[in-house]
Design a protein around this motif. Structure first.
Motif, PDB file in Angstrom:
ATOM      1  N   GLY A  20       0.783  -1.182   0.020  1.00  0.00           N
ATOM      2  CA  GLY A  20      -0.039  -0.178  -0.073  1.00  0.00           C
ATOM      3  C   GLY A  20       0.838   1.260   0.094  1.00  0.00           C
ATOM      4  N   LEU A  21       0.240   2.281   0.655  1.00  0.00           N
ATOM      5  CA  LEU A  21       0.905   3.527   0.196  1.00  0.00           C
ATOM      6  C   LEU A  21       1.517   3.907   1.748  1.00  0.00           C
ATOM      7  CD1 LEU A  21      -1.384   5.974  -1.659  1.00  0.00           C
ATOM      8  CD2 LEU A  21       0.711   5.213  -2.397  1.00  0.00           C
ATOM      9  N   LEU A  22       2.703   4.487   1.807  1.00  0.00           N
ATOM     10  CA  LEU A  22       3.440   4.726   3.041  1.00  0.00           C
ATOM     11  C   LEU A  22       3.027   6.092   3.372  1.00  0.00           C
ATOM     12  CD1 LEU A  22       6.858   3.078   2.761  1.00  0.00           C
ATOM     13  CD2 LEU A  22       4.800   2.265   3.795  1.00  0.00           C
ATOM     14  N   PRO A  23       2.762   6.556   4.751  1.00  0.00           N
ATOM     15  CA  PRO A  23       2.646   7.969   4.752  1.00  0.00           C
ATOM     16  C   PRO A  23       3.490   8.847   4.445  1.00  0.00           C
ATOM     17  CG  PRO A  23       3.110   6.713   6.951  1.00  0.00           C
ATOM     18  CD  PRO A  23       2.852   5.822   5.756  1.00  0.00           C
ATOM     19  N   ALA A  24       3.143  10.056   4.048  1.00  0.00           N
ATOM     20  CA  ALA A  24       4.460  11.020   3.602  1.00  0.00           C
ATOM     21  C   ALA A  24       5.019  11.605   4.887  1.00  0.00           C
ATOM     22  CB  ALA A  24       3.680  12.185   2.830  1.00  0.00           C
ATOM     23  N   GLY A  25       6.269  11.884   4.665  1.00  0.00           N
ATOM     24  CA  GLY A  25       7.063  12.308   5.667  1.00  0.00           C
ATOM     25  C   GLY A  25       7.694  13.601   5.231  1.00  0.00           C
ATOM     26  N   ALA A  26       7.848  14.293   6.125  1.00  0.00           N
ATOM     27  CA  ALA A  26       8.703  15.688   5.630  1.00  0.00           C
ATOM     28  C   ALA A  26       9.928  15.514   5.424  1.00  0.00           C
ATOM     29  CB  ALA A  26       8.176  16.867   7.087  1.00  0.00           C
ATOM     30  N   LEU A  27      10.358  16.345   4.624  1.00  0.00           N
ATOM     31  CA  LEU A  27      11.731  16.331   4.103  1.00  0.00           C
ATOM     32  C   LEU A  27      12.773  16.809   5.357  1.00  0.00           C
ATOM     33  CD1 LEU A  27      14.049  15.768   2.096  1.00  0.00           C
ATOM     34  CD2 LEU A  27      13.624  18.221   1.332  1.00  0.00           C
ATOM     35  N   ALA A  28      13.856  16.165   5.751  1.00  0.00           N
ATOM     36  CA  ALA A  28      14.549  16.474   6.556  1.00  0.00           C
ATOM     37  C   ALA A  28      15.175  17.949   6.525  1.00  0.00           C
ATOM     38  CB  ALA A  28      15.863  15.500   6.924  1.00  0.00           C
ATOM     39  N   ALA A  29      15.254  18.590   7.803  1.00  0.00           N
ATOM     40  CA  ALA A  29      15.564  19.962   7.407  1.00  0.00           C
ATOM     41  C   ALA A  29      17.163  20.342   6.699  1.00  0.00           C
ATOM     42  CB  ALA A  29      15.794  20.682   8.918  1.00  0.00           C
ATOM     43  N   SER A  30      17.876  19.228   7.074  1.00  0.00           N
ATOM     44  CA  SER A  30      19.313  19.320   6.248  1.00  0.00           C
ATOM     45  C   SER A  30      19.657  17.939   5.704  1.00  0.00           C
ATOM     46  CB  SER A  30      20.325  19.706   7.426  1.00  0.00           C
ATOM     47  OG  SER A  30      21.688  19.616   7.069  1.00  0.00           O
ATOM     48  N   THR A  31      20.170  18.002   4.767  1.00  0.00           N
ATOM     49  CA  THR A  31      20.652  16.723   3.889  1.00  0.00           C
ATOM     50  C   THR A  31      22.040  17.024   3.376  1.00  0.00           C
ATOM     51  OG1 THR A  31      19.714  16.984   1.891  1.00  0.00           O
ATOM     52  CG2 THR A  31      18.364  15.959   3.367  1.00  0.00           C
ATOM     53  N   VAL A  32      22.725  15.906   2.999  1.00  0.00           N
ATOM     54  CA  VAL A  32      24.029  15.847   2.273  1.00  0.00           C
ATOM     55  C   VAL A  32      23.832  14.943   1.024  1.00  0.00           C
ATOM     56  CG1 VAL A  32      25.491  16.096   4.537  1.00  0.00           C
ATOM     57  CG2 VAL A  32      24.829  13.887   3.717  1.00  0.00           C
ATOM     58  N   THR A  33      24.764  15.391   0.259  1.00  0.00           N
ATOM     59  CA  THR A  33      24.776  14.765  -0.978  1.00  0.00           C
ATOM     60  C   THR A  33      26.036  13.370  -0.985  1.00  0.00           C
ATOM     61  OG1 THR A  33      24.119  16.539  -2.287  1.00  0.00           O
ATOM     62  CG2 THR A  33      25.153  14.935  -3.546  1.00  0.00           C
ATOM     63  N   VAL A  34      25.432  12.251  -1.441  1.00  0.00           N
ATOM     64  CA  VAL A  34      26.397  11.002  -1.343  1.00  0.00           C
ATOM     65  C   VAL A  34      26.561  10.579  -2.829  1.00  0.00           C
ATOM     66  CG1 VAL A  34      27.123   8.963  -0.406  1.00  0.00           C
ATOM     67  CG2 VAL A  34      25.946  10.382   0.955  1.00  0.00           C
ATOM     68  N   LYS A  35      27.622  10.562  -3.377  1.00  0.00           N
ATOM     69  CA  LYS A  35      27.866  10.047  -4.720  1.00  0.00           C
ATOM     70  C   LYS A  35      28.247   8.479  -4.669  1.00  0.00           C
ATOM     71  CE  LYS A  35      29.020  14.579  -6.832  1.00  0.00           C
ATOM     72  NZ  LYS A  35      29.964  15.052  -7.859  1.00  0.00           N
ATOM     73  N   VAL A  36      27.447   7.640  -5.707  1.00  0.00           N
ATOM     74  CA  VAL A  36      27.643   6.262  -5.861  1.00  0.00           C
ATOM     75  C   VAL A  36      27.825   5.856  -7.261  1.00  0.00           C
ATOM     76  CG1 VAL A  36      25.115   5.921  -5.319  1.00  0.00           C
ATOM     77  CG2 VAL A  36      26.645   4.075  -4.865  1.00  0.00           C
ATOM     78  N   GLU A  37      28.840   5.135  -7.455  1.00  0.00           N
ATOM     79  CA  GLU A  37      29.129   4.662  -8.771  1.00  0.00           C
ATOM     80  C   GLU A  37      28.335   3.218  -8.984  1.00  0.00           C
ATOM     81  OE1 GLU A  37      32.405   4.155 -12.291  1.00  0.00           O
ATOM     82  OE2 GLU A  37      33.033   5.034 -10.219  1.00  0.00           O
ATOM     83  N   LEU A  38      27.353   3.038  -9.928  1.00  0.00           N
ATOM     84  CA  LEU A  38      26.727   1.910  -9.932  1.00  0.00           C
ATOM     85  C   LEU A  38      26.760   1.139 -11.389  1.00  0.00           C
ATOM     86  CD1 LEU A  38      23.927   2.415  -7.729  1.00  0.00           C
ATOM     87  CD2 LEU A  38      25.577   1.189  -6.941  1.00  0.00           C
ATOM     88  N   THR A  39      26.500   0.122 -11.828  1.00  0.00           N
ATOM     89  CA  THR A  39      26.409  -0.698 -13.125  1.00  0.00           C
ATOM     90  C   THR A  39      25.043  -0.648 -13.023  1.00  0.00           C
ATOM     91  OG1 THR A  39      28.739  -1.063 -13.131  1.00  0.00           O
ATOM     92  CG2 THR A  39      26.918  -2.531 -14.596  1.00  0.00           C
ATOM     93  N   ALA A  40      24.290  -0.014 -14.041  1.00  0.00           N
ATOM     94  CA  ALA A  40      22.965  -0.367 -14.276  1.00  0.00           C
ATOM     95  C   ALA A  40      22.799  -1.463 -15.420  1.00  0.00           C
ATOM     96  CB  ALA A  40      22.219   0.740 -14.991  1.00  0.00           C
ATOM     97  N   ASP A  41      22.136  -2.675 -15.174  1.00  0.00           N
ATOM     98  CA  ASP A  41      21.842  -3.846 -16.031  1.00  0.00           C
ATOM     99  C   ASP A  41      20.678  -3.846 -16.761  1.00  0.00           C
ATOM    100  OD1 ASP A  41      21.799  -6.168 -17.308  1.00  0.00           O
ATOM    101  OD2 ASP A  41      22.985  -7.262 -15.721  1.00  0.00           O
ATOM    102  N   ILE A 185      27.381   7.419 -12.292  1.00  0.00           N
ATOM    103  CA  ILE A 185      27.446   8.049 -10.855  1.00  0.00           C
ATOM    104  C   ILE A 185      26.124   8.693 -10.615  1.00  0.00           C
ATOM    105  CG2 ILE A 185      28.719   9.767  -9.496  1.00  0.00           C
ATOM    106  CD1 ILE A 185      31.053   8.954 -11.108  1.00  0.00           C
ATOM    107  N   PHE A 186      25.483   8.304  -9.518  1.00  0.00           N
ATOM    108  CA  PHE A 186      24.120   8.693  -8.879  1.00  0.00           C
ATOM    109  C   PHE A 186      24.465   9.868  -7.768  1.00  0.00           C
ATOM    110  CE2 PHE A 186      23.003   4.877 -10.840  1.00  0.00           C
ATOM    111  CZ  PHE A 186      21.661   5.073 -11.583  1.00  0.00           C
ATOM    112  N   SER A 187      23.792  11.016  -7.395  1.00  0.00           N
ATOM    113  CA  SER A 187      23.804  11.773  -6.529  1.00  0.00           C
ATOM    114  C   SER A 187      22.749  11.398  -5.764  1.00  0.00           C
ATOM    115  CB  SER A 187      23.980  13.352  -6.966  1.00  0.00           C
ATOM    116  OG  SER A 187      25.202  13.526  -7.679  1.00  0.00           O
ATOM    117  N   VAL A 188      22.750  11.245  -4.384  1.00  0.00           N
ATOM    118  CA  VAL A 188      21.985  10.581  -3.721  1.00  0.00           C
ATOM    119  C   VAL A 188      21.782  11.749  -2.366  1.00  0.00           C
ATOM    120  CG1 VAL A 188      20.879   9.003  -2.190  1.00  0.00           C
ATOM    121  CG2 VAL A 188      22.136   8.229  -4.250  1.00  0.00           C
TER     122      VAL A 188
END
Length: 639
Positions: A20-41, A185-188
């Protein structure tokens, strides 16, 4: 986006369900960017789509369209799952906030299946595991869904993340379906609380000129670091290579590396030692020297001390060349008897660091035909074995001195417990204890092996100085000692870290096949394989392997028995021994091309669970194998 093939691995799956649908949550006041290199198949994703729609057809449901925008959502969610495996996004929001922005996707019910496979999982495996989980199955067979986005991504160490994102919106199918694999490379965006900086190692011991890769991870997932510092670049310098930090040892000393991302870091201590200095060398030879007949050959090689010293150029010489001829091959040498007598030979080298000269001596006695003497002792390859009823083990007898007749007669003191044939093959019959005896042809000398047969036997405990319980090769080493592949006294060193030679892997396979006698035992084509009686088992193993098509020599006249076997050679030997079974698909490694001579063997080895590659989407075909690695390969295939 034109996307690029499927990689198949043994797997360990962790499944999480969203209903089902999960309840919406507020975006955290502060986030950081993490870069991850992945192989998409992408090819695997479309294979999964076909399996999914096949299930839906079987249940009378309409097929789902692979929607291009939903596929991008699934890719983004797969990257987020690599950072924080959850239906809650790393930034704290529920998964459906990643939905496409177009109006067709808004206010539509959505569902999500995710899956994490530590050592990889193909489309069939993902489908099977989702299908056998009620909540995941409900999403897959929901009649209200019209489109889906599917993603399969792998991180630099082969961990696989699968995502299915379902929507009620009518899908827009890709005009040109994606295929193959692509590194992205994804920025998360992530909350600080999901960050967990880990390094693939905490310390490195290196020599000048060496290189090592260190992965910076968030939990178990390698990420792209943005903190890369060394306390002393005269000791260790840093660069990026294939998504990892490449540490290059520059000079003697100690340095601290600080590695991390998003303001978080950990340290690695690097110690660079002076190159190993030669302290001496010895010759591999029997106690008392070699004993061969005229026309026979023996084989010796140099061991440089201490262990781990590099090889040095050597010079060979013989005191009396009328008795013995030498055929050098680098640090190895073939000895051929020419006339009766005793002589010595030498091998000499000079240490490249300090210029010191080192010499080792060997002794050879050459006998005329039939002059080798009377037997003095019978020795066995094992003096204690444990079996379950029906299990077999091959014993080998050695009559000493090595140059006398090696013929023995085998017998069992209690055939109701264990029997033995005249090739030394012992078969457990029923629980109990007995002795298997080898008797010299003259009937004067014997040796015995105690055989314990038990219905409850569950593997032989081992206690070697270089194999500890919990080591990756512990089970393989225990199995190998039970099979008499490697013999060492309990409490001594088994040598699992030593390089495994071509001779050793061939001998292991020969023993596992029952130590068969080659069809032509009179003609040895290899000049670097001794014809002496003491080397009979090695020579037979090599000749059997060549006759069976497992391997060939390195030339028409050489086998190179002391050459270290590589990963490509090892899986090829096993693939050939298995009868060259056909394979489908590609290995999925960046360093294995479909045209490579070992490509089919690599695919087969992965599918058989013999090896899973070396990480970073690599198979490392040229990497040399240790005994522990080869015994592990054999244990996975035969054990």
């Amino acid at each position: 986006m034109k996307r690029r093939k499927k990689r198949v691995f043994p797997f360990l799956l962790c499944l999480f369900l969203c209903l089902g649908l999960l309840p919406a949550g507020a975006l955290a006041a502060s986030t950081v960017t993490v870069k991850v290199e992945l192989t998409a198949d992408y090819s695997a994703a479309y294979e999964e789509l076909e399996l999914l729609n096949s299930l839906r057809r079987e249940h009378g449901l309409s097929e789902l369209v692979m929607d291009e925008a939903m596929m991008d959502m699934a890719l983004r969610r797969a990257a987020e799952c690599a950072i924080s495996f959850s239906h809650t996004r790393p930034n704290g929001e529920p998964f459906e906030t990643a939905r496409p922005s177009g109006p067709a996707y808004q206010k539509r019910d959505m569902g999500e299946n995710i899956l994490y496979a530590l050592n990889g999982a193909d489309a069939a495996t993902a489908t099977e595991n989702w299908y056998h989980s009620p909540g995941h199955k409900a999403n897959m067979l929901e009649g209200g869904y019209a489109a889906v986005g599917i993603a399969c991504v792998r991180d630099l160490e082969g961990h696989t993340y699968w995502v299915q994102d379902f929507t009620e919106a009518a899908g827009t199918e890709e005009a040109s379906p994606s295929s193959g694999q692509e590194r992205i490379i994804f920025s998360v965006e992530a909350e600080e609380q999901v960050l967990d900086v880990q390094l693939s190692t905490a310390s490195l011991n290196m020599e000048a000129g060496e290189k090592e890769l260190v992965y910076v991870r968030n939990g178990a997932t390698p990420v792209v670091p943005d903190i890369i510092r060394t306390s002393d670049d005269s000791v260790a310098s840093l660069s990026m290579e294939n998504g990892a930090v490449c540490v290059s040892a520059v000079g003697e000393g100690t340095a601290t590396l600080t590695l991390g991302f998003a303001g978080h870091s950990a340290t690695v201590t690097v110690t660079v030692a002076r190159p190993v200095q030669l302290e001496g060398m010895t010759l591999v030879q029997p106690d008392g020297g070699f004993a061969i007949e005229v026309g026979e050959r023996a084989y010796t090689t140099v061991r440089f001390l201490p262990e781990g010293s590099p090889s040095y150029p050597v010079t060979w010489d013989v005191t009396d060349p009328s008795i013995l001829s030498l055929t050098p091959n680098g640090s190895s040498c073939t000895l051929t008897g020419l006339a009766p007598g005793t002589t010595t030979f030498t091998v000499t080298t000079v240490d490249a660091i300090d210029g010191e000269r080192y010499t080792a001596f060997g002794t050879v006695t050459v006998y005329g035909p039939g002059e080798s003497g009377e037997p003095e002792e019978v020795d066995l390859s094992a003096y204690y074995v444990e079996l379950i009823p029906g299990e077999q083990v091959k014993l080998m007898a050695y009559v000493r001195p090595d140059q006398v007749s090696q013929g023995v007669t085998w017998s069992s003191r209690d055939p109701s417990v264990a029997t033995v044939d005249q090739n030394g093959r012992v078969t457990g019959r029923a629980s109990g204890v007995t002795d298997v005896v080898a008797t010299s042809r003259a009937g004067e000398l014997t040796a015995r092996c105690q055989v314990v047969v038990s219905d409850s036997y569950d593997g032989k405990p081992i206690a070697f100085t270089d194999v500890k319980e919990g080591d990756y090769c512990y089970d393989a080493a225990a199995w190998a000692t039970c099979q008499n592949l490697e013999i060492a006294a309990v409490g001594s060193r088994l040598g699992v870290g030593d390089a495994c030679t071509r001779m050793e892997i061939v001998r292991y396979l020969w023993k596992l096949m029952g130590s068969p006698q080659p069809s032509d035992i009179e003609n040895n084509p290899f000049t670097d394989v001794s014809d002496s009686v003491s080397n009979r088992d090695n020579r037979w193993a090599i000749q059997w392997a060549v006759e069976a098509g497992v391997t060939a020599g390195t030339s028409e006249t050489t086998f190179s028995p002391n050459m270290t076997v590589t990963r490509a050679q090892a899986v090829t030997f096993l693939h050939r021994l298995a009868g060259l079974p056909s394979v489908t698909g590609a290995a999925g490694f960046s360093d294995v091309a479909s045209s490579d001579w070992f490509a089919d063997a690599a695919v087969w080895a992965v599918q058989e669970g013999i090896t899973m590659g070396t990480g970073d989407n690599a198979f490392s075909p040229g990497r040399e194998c240790s005994r522990g690695e080869i015994l592990t390969f054999l244990y996975r295939e035969f054990g």
